[in-house]
Scaffold this active site. Structure first.
Site, short mmCIF file in Angstrom:
data_model
loop_
_atom_site.label_atom_id
_atom_site.label_comp_id
_atom_site.label_asym_id
_atom_site.label_seq_id
_atom_site.Cartn_x
_atom_site.Cartn_y
_atom_site.Cartn_z
N HIS A 150 119.17 10.60 144.76
CA HIS A 150 118.80 9.49 143.87
C HIS A 150 117.39 9.60 143.39
CE1 HIS A 150 122.27 7.25 145.72
NE2 HIS A 150 122.54 7.54 144.48
N ARG B 89 131.47 8.64 137.06
CA ARG B 89 131.95 8.92 138.42
C ARG B 89 131.78 7.63 139.22
NH1 ARG B 89 128.83 14.02 137.49
NH2 ARG B 89 130.24 15.78 137.79
N GLU C 151 141.44 20.19 136.26
CA GLU C 151 140.47 20.86 137.13
C GLU C 151 141.14 21.61 138.28
OE1 GLU C 151 137.73 17.90 138.60
OE2 GLU C 151 139.31 16.47 139.05
N ASN D 65 133.69 22.32 136.95
CA ASN D 65 133.11 22.52 138.29
C ASN D 65 134.22 22.81 139.30
OD1 ASN D 65 130.98 21.55 136.83
ND2 ASN D 65 130.92 19.54 137.81
N ASP D 66 135.26 21.99 139.25
CA ASP D 66 136.37 22.22 140.18
C ASP D 66 137.31 23.31 139.69
OD1 ASP D 66 136.05 20.59 142.47
OD2 ASP D 66 136.32 18.84 141.19
N ARG E 114 132.40 25.37 145.78
CA ARG E 114 131.37 25.16 144.76
C ARG E 114 129.99 24.88 145.36
NH1 ARG E 114 133.48 19.58 141.87
NH2 ARG E 114 131.33 19.02 141.48
N CYS F 97 133.90 17.74 130.62
CA CYS F 97 132.81 17.00 131.25
C CYS F 97 132.23 17.73 132.46
CB CYS F 97 133.27 15.60 131.66
SG CYS F 97 134.59 15.62 132.87
C1 PEP Z 1 134.31 18.77 137.53
O1 PEP Z 1 134.98 19.06 138.53
O2 PEP Z 1 133.97 19.60 136.66
C2 PEP Z 1 133.87 17.38 137.32
C3 PEP Z 1 133.30 17.00 136.18
O3 PEP Z 1 134.03 16.50 138.33
P1 PEP Z 1 133.12 16.47 139.66
O4 PEP Z 1 131.94 17.35 139.43
O5 PEP Z 1 132.78 15.04 139.85
O6 PEP Z 1 134.08 17.00 140.68
MG MG Z 2 135.91 17.51 139.70
#
Ligand code: PEP
Ligand code: MG
Length: 589
Positions: free
Chosen positions: A198, A305, A440, A463-464, A474, A511
């Site tokens: 934060h 989120r 994802e 990301n996932d 990750r 995203c």
């Molecule tokens: C992702 O997985 O790319 C994503 C945007 O969600 P998070 O990073 O919250 O898992």
């Molecule tokens: Mg994700």
């Protein structure tokens, strides 16, 4: 004579907030919090020891209250984080458990607190989600505050610093960070903390350079040492040489000029020279961050989120609490869209006292939609709050971690049930909202044609998607080099998702972090991704690059790149075709 020529030391940490600053160090740490003694309290004195602990907590709450009351206007948006710390101070896992330990085992308050915090920290460390894992920082910060009151150490009074300095601390809590006077504090660096802390979020909102996670900055730096801080690359130089100083000053000036330019431009739409309009939006974790999205020219929230409100508490948030937060964001952004993602949590560990058994492999466990479908009442509470907030603006709903069609059917059924329940109670809501899924998980890509027939849009979570496609954790540094968005395996997955969306006339957005890197814009435009959502600070640079890239040419480029089987070759192709355009548009301090 030698004192002027102290050897330059460079240390690397985690970039928490971009920009460059040069100035004298100001150590804000206090002694005595780390070294705590352990001693035995006999039975008849234990209630007095509990009282001493309670008084320290009460004092901590009073201190935070005072900080909130005295917070200047520009910090009012962050008081939510400080309020969370106030809730944490009384959290059952922390407060009740410490008292129990004092009473049951006769351990002094300091040691009992230390033991409970160590247990909580190791529990949090096992969480797969980086953002949630870094909430350990919040626990450490509130326990430090209690500890300071127990041992009688001086509290940090950042508000009273009257010099133009760079703060150096083991850690800074959001409460401390929010006391920063912008006209005095040039930046800050800390031993602890990660990118998703934060404190980092606040630094980015304040737009002051910050480097965290330096591990031993407080050991290497003394008060008044000259420092050069590079928040963009996560580097701190102690005793910079004359050459380094000149280099940092030049980069600082160029970076500030560049920021002024792109921030001014960023309030205009991002349209390619051949007329393709690409809405660029912001990702947020806290309702407070919505201001930063707006200030950086974000045209909506592409990913909200919602995990944060469920953390570090013994009870789940109520429908009204959730509704209040969502409504705040929706109202600020209206009429622009706010895409609220339903709870993406590896629920068992992160959700306080409601834990299930620990899972050995949480990233592959009962996470996100799987957890929500197992806990339909908890899920419906959130769905109702979202439907109610939708009365106040333009809301979209996103279901995370979808891996098959059944999950979509089940989630939609519960969304309908939530609407029916609101109907019965007569509470106003808006059921006419777009519902989409995060793409994802590789199985969702394979099923993209089928899934596209069931939903209004896809939002690609790279990301996932990259994590699961390559089977790489990750958050694991050892396999971080395999995290390659331009890898042909990923390019083909993205193409498959985009094609399925186009064939079925639904939206396809992105995203994940890939969307926020201006370097990938040509590829994303070429793939036909229609909206990009990212960390608010990345919005101006991404918009700037979109304005410089012809979408039709990018399409041809991607078709060629898709023929390649080697990531190095694709990377080289991006460099050959777009390197000079990108270098002209992007300036990284
Ligand atoms: C992702 O997985 O790319 C994503 C945007 O969600 P998070 O990073 O919250 O898992
Ligand atoms: Mg994700």
């Amino acid at each position: 004579m030698f004192a002027d020529h102290l050897e330059e030391i460079r240390i690397n940490g985690i970039k928490a907030s971009p920009g460059i600053c040069i100035g004298k160090a100001y150590m804000v740490d206090q002694e005595g919090v780390d070294i705590v003694e352990r001693y035995y309290i006999d039975k008849q004195h234990r209630s007095k020891e509990v009282k001493r602990f309670k008084a320290a907590v009460r004092k901590a709450i009073d201190e935070l209250n005072e900080i909130i009351t005295n917070a200047p206007e520009e910090f009012q948006q962050h008081t939510g984080i400080i309020e969370t710390h106030m809730v944490l101070l009384k959290d059952k896992m922390l407060y009740d458990k410490t008292i129990q330990l004092i009473e049951a085992e006769g351990i002094n308050a300091e040691w009992a607190l230390k033991r409970i915090v160590a247990g909580l920290k190791s529990m949090f460390r096992n969480i797969s989600d980086t953002y949630l894992r870094e909430r350990t920082a919040d626990i450490e910060q509130v326990s430090d505050r209690i500890m300071r009151n127990l041992v009688g150490a001086d509290k940090v009074n950042i508000g009273a610093i009257d010099k133009r300095v760079i703060l150096v601390a083991r850690d800074l809590s959001p409460a401390e960070t929010s006391q920063i006077q912008l006209e005095r504090i040039k930046g800050f660096i800390t031993d602890r903390g990660g990118q998703a802390s934060h404190t980092g979020i606040i630094a980015r909102t304040l737009e002051i350079p910050a480097v965290v996670g330096l591990r031993n900055a407080t050991r290497l730096i003394n008060n008044e040492d000259l420092l050069a801080v590079d928040g963009t690359n996560g580097v701190v130089v102690i005793h910079p040489s004359d050459n380094t100083l000149v280099e940092f000053e030049e980069r600082q000036q160029r970076y500030e000029d560049y920021l002024t330019l792109i921030t001014r431009e960023s309030h205009h739409r991002a349209e390619t020279p051949d007329g393709h309009y690409v809405p660029v939006m912001g990702n947020i974790e806290l309702s407070e961050e919505v201001v930063s999205v707006r200030d950086h020219g974000g045209e909506g929230i592409g990913l909200y989120r919602t995990e944060f409100q469920y953390l570090s508490r013994s009870e789940f948030p109520t429908e009204d609490e959730l509704f209040d937060k969502y409504r705040e964001v929706v109202e600020v952004m209206a009429p622009l869209p706010v895409s609220i993602r339903t709870l993406d949590i590896n629920g068992d560990k992160a959700i306080g006292a409601n834990g299930n058994d620990e899972e050995p492999n949480p990233a592959l466990g009962l996470r996100a939609i799987r957890y929500c479908l197992k806990n339909p009442e908890l899920f419906k509470t959130q769905l109702k709050a979202i439907l109610r907030a939708a009365v106040y603006g333009n809301v979209r709903i996103i279901f995370p971690l979808i891996s098959n069609t059944q999950e979509v059917e089940d989630a939609q059924k519960l969304l309908q049930e939530a609407a029916d329940e609101l109907d019965r109670t007569g509470v106003p809501y808006n059921g006419d909202i777009e519902a989409g899924i995060m793409v994802e998980v590789p199985s969702a890509v394979i099923l993209a044609e089928e899934l596209a027939k069931m939903v209004d849009f896809f939002s690609i979570g790279t990301n996932d998607l990259i994590q699961y496609a390559f089977a790489i954790d990750r958050g694991n540094q050892n396999v971080a080099h395999m995290y390659q968005p331009l890898h042909p395996a990923i390019m083909r997955l993205l193409k498959q998702v985009a094609d399925a969306a186009r064939n079925n006339h639904i939206g396809v957005y992105m995203c994940g972090e890939m969307a926020g890197d201006p370097y990938f814009v040509p590829v994303l435009l070429g793939l036909g991704i229609q909206e990009l959502s990212m960390n608010p600070l990345s919005i101006p640079a991404v918009k700037r690059v979109i304005r410089a890239i012809e979408a039709d040419e990018a399409k041809k480029f991607v078709n060629q790149a898709l023929q390649e089987t080697d990531v190095k070759r694709i990377t080289a192709m991006v460099e050959e075709s777009y390197g000079s355009i990108l270098a002209k548009q992007i300036y990284k301090a």
